[in-house]
Enzyme design. Structure first.
Site, PDB file in Angstrom:
ATOM      1  N   GLY A  47      24.743 -21.284  -8.854  1.00  0.00           N
ATOM      2  CA  GLY A  47      24.271 -21.273  -7.481  1.00  0.00           C
ATOM      3  C   GLY A  47      25.295 -21.932  -6.575  1.00  0.00           C
ATOM      4  O   GLY A  47      26.135 -22.709  -7.041  1.00  0.00           O
ATOM      5  N   GLN A  52      28.269 -26.167   0.967  1.00  0.00           N
ATOM      6  CA  GLN A  52      29.356 -26.388  -0.004  1.00  0.00           C
ATOM      7  C   GLN A  52      30.629 -25.628   0.367  1.00  0.00           C
ATOM      8  O   GLN A  52      31.687 -25.889  -0.211  1.00  0.00           O
ATOM      9  CB  GLN A  52      28.916 -25.973  -1.414  1.00  0.00           C
ATOM     10  CG  GLN A  52      27.833 -26.870  -2.000  1.00  0.00           C
ATOM     11  CD  GLN A  52      27.444 -26.404  -3.387  1.00  0.00           C
ATOM     12  OE1 GLN A  52      26.604 -25.527  -3.535  1.00  0.00           O
ATOM     13  NE2 GLN A  52      28.058 -26.982  -4.404  1.00  0.00           N
ATOM     14  N   CYS A  99      27.401 -29.671 -10.711  1.00  0.00           N
ATOM     15  CA  CYS A  99      27.469 -29.107  -9.364  1.00  0.00           C
ATOM     16  C   CYS A  99      28.899 -28.687  -9.084  1.00  0.00           C
ATOM     17  O   CYS A  99      29.837 -29.395  -9.442  1.00  0.00           O
ATOM     18  CB  CYS A  99      27.028 -30.170  -8.357  1.00  0.00           C
ATOM     19  SG  CYS A  99      27.112 -29.633  -6.645  1.00  0.00           S
ATOM     20  N   LEU A 100      29.078 -27.545  -8.416  1.00  0.00           N
ATOM     21  CA  LEU A 100      30.427 -27.075  -8.102  1.00  0.00           C
ATOM     22  C   LEU A 100      31.160 -28.031  -7.154  1.00  0.00           C
ATOM     23  O   LEU A 100      32.383 -28.034  -7.113  1.00  0.00           O
ATOM     24  CB  LEU A 100      30.383 -25.666  -7.500  1.00  0.00           C
ATOM     25  CG  LEU A 100      29.861 -24.565  -8.440  1.00  0.00           C
ATOM     26  CD1 LEU A 100      29.856 -23.220  -7.725  1.00  0.00           C
ATOM     27  CD2 LEU A 100      30.686 -24.490  -9.721  1.00  0.00           C
ATOM     28  N   HIS A 141      17.899 -27.673  -7.061  1.00  0.00           N
ATOM     29  CA  HIS A 141      19.247 -28.201  -6.797  1.00  0.00           C
ATOM     30  C   HIS A 141      19.809 -27.608  -5.497  1.00  0.00           C
ATOM     31  O   HIS A 141      20.357 -28.339  -4.662  1.00  0.00           O
ATOM     32  CB  HIS A 141      20.136 -27.868  -8.001  1.00  0.00           C
ATOM     33  CG  HIS A 141      21.569 -28.288  -7.871  1.00  0.00           C
ATOM     34  ND1 HIS A 141      22.127 -29.267  -8.669  1.00  0.00           N
ATOM     35  CD2 HIS A 141      22.554 -27.850  -7.046  1.00  0.00           C
ATOM     36  CE1 HIS A 141      23.405 -29.417  -8.320  1.00  0.00           C
ATOM     37  NE2 HIS A 141      23.693 -28.566  -7.355  1.00  0.00           N
ATOM     38  N   GLU A 142      19.649 -26.293  -5.328  1.00  0.00           N
ATOM     39  CA  GLU A 142      20.220 -25.635  -4.139  1.00  0.00           C
ATOM     40  C   GLU A 142      19.473 -26.019  -2.870  1.00  0.00           C
ATOM     41  O   GLU A 142      20.098 -26.230  -1.822  1.00  0.00           O
ATOM     42  CB  GLU A 142      20.244 -24.108  -4.311  1.00  0.00           C
ATOM     43  CG  GLU A 142      21.111 -23.597  -5.459  1.00  0.00           C
ATOM     44  CD  GLU A 142      22.531 -24.149  -5.460  1.00  0.00           C
ATOM     45  OE1 GLU A 142      23.082 -24.397  -4.379  1.00  0.00           O
ATOM     46  OE2 GLU A 142      23.081 -24.347  -6.558  1.00  0.00           O
ATOM     47  N   HIS A 145      20.667 -29.213  -1.627  1.00  0.00           N
ATOM     48  CA  HIS A 145      21.901 -29.095  -0.833  1.00  0.00           C
ATOM     49  C   HIS A 145      21.581 -28.837   0.633  1.00  0.00           C
ATOM     50  O   HIS A 145      22.241 -29.374   1.526  1.00  0.00           O
ATOM     51  CB  HIS A 145      22.771 -27.941  -1.338  1.00  0.00           C
ATOM     52  CG  HIS A 145      23.698 -28.316  -2.461  1.00  0.00           C
ATOM     53  ND1 HIS A 145      24.662 -29.288  -2.337  1.00  0.00           N
ATOM     54  CD2 HIS A 145      23.810 -27.834  -3.721  1.00  0.00           C
ATOM     55  CE1 HIS A 145      25.331 -29.379  -3.487  1.00  0.00           C
ATOM     56  NE2 HIS A 145      24.836 -28.516  -4.349  1.00  0.00           N
TER      57      HIS A 145
HETATM   58 ZN    ZN Z   1      25.412 -28.201  -6.285  1.00  0.00          ZN
END
Ligand code: ZN
Length: 188
Positions: A47, A52, A99-100, A141-142, A145
């Site tokens: 995701g 981000q 997480c990215l 999680h998303e 964000h």
């Molecule tokens: Zn993340």
């Protein structure tokens, strides 16, 4: 249409902490959603949320394998979710998360093991799914964000302490203007 891989803003860039605007005109975000999808796949993520990539709007893309029956297997494009929200159900379940925006940093986070997801697609159509396990975790999680929350904010203090050196190093790198560029190695 040219699809671009976008630089990923990392911990603790202020773009990750700002308010994110509710989307009124979803269709205007189709190019951003495509680029985010390509970036997520290149980074091997499940995701990616708009903040981000430095865009403070309530848009996320998720890996198609998380969404039941939305795209056929042979045409598995990333799924854009506009203004996503969820209602939790089930119990809290702790599992490893990454997480990215936090490369090579992992921690155990408690999440609901089932959620009901509400969102819009890019055409304004309503999406409504019940998701379990990993998919439920990814949605929580998303949406975090979109509320300026990162998974490391949810760690127990002792676990955060263990990661504090890595977090400080990453924050320092980000403060110097560094952004994560993922190689486009998926081939054409
Ligand atoms: Zn993340």
């Amino acid at each position: 249409m040219t699809v671009a891989i976008l630089p990923i803003f990392c911990y603790d860039d202020e773009a990750l902490r700002r308010d994110n605007a509710t989307v009124d005109d979803a269709a205007s975000l189709s190019e951003l959603a495509r680029d985010m999808g390509e970036t997520m796949l290149a980074a091997r993520g499940l995701g990616l949320a708009a903040p981000q990539v430095g865009r403070n709007v309530r848009l996320v893309v998720v890996h198609p394998r998380l969404i039941p029956g939305i795209t056929p297997e042979e045409n598995a494009e990333p799924v854009p979710l506009v203004n996503p929200e969820y209602e939790p159900s089930g119990g809290l379940f702790s599992d490893k998360e990454g997480c990215l925006s936090l490369p090579e940093i992992y921690g155990r986070v408690a999440r609901y093991d089932r959620v009901r997801l509400h969102a819009r697609d890019l055409d304004g159509g309503e999406l409504d799914f019940v998701l379990d396990g990993l998919a439920a975790r990814a949605i929580q999680h998303e949406v975090d964000h979109l509320n300026g929350v990162l998974f490391v904010d949810r760690l127990f203090k002792a676990q955060r302490m263990l990661l504090s050196r890595k977090l400080k190093a990453l924050a320092a790198q980000t403060a110097r203007g560094w952004r994560r560029i993922v190689p486009d190695d998926l081939g054409e």
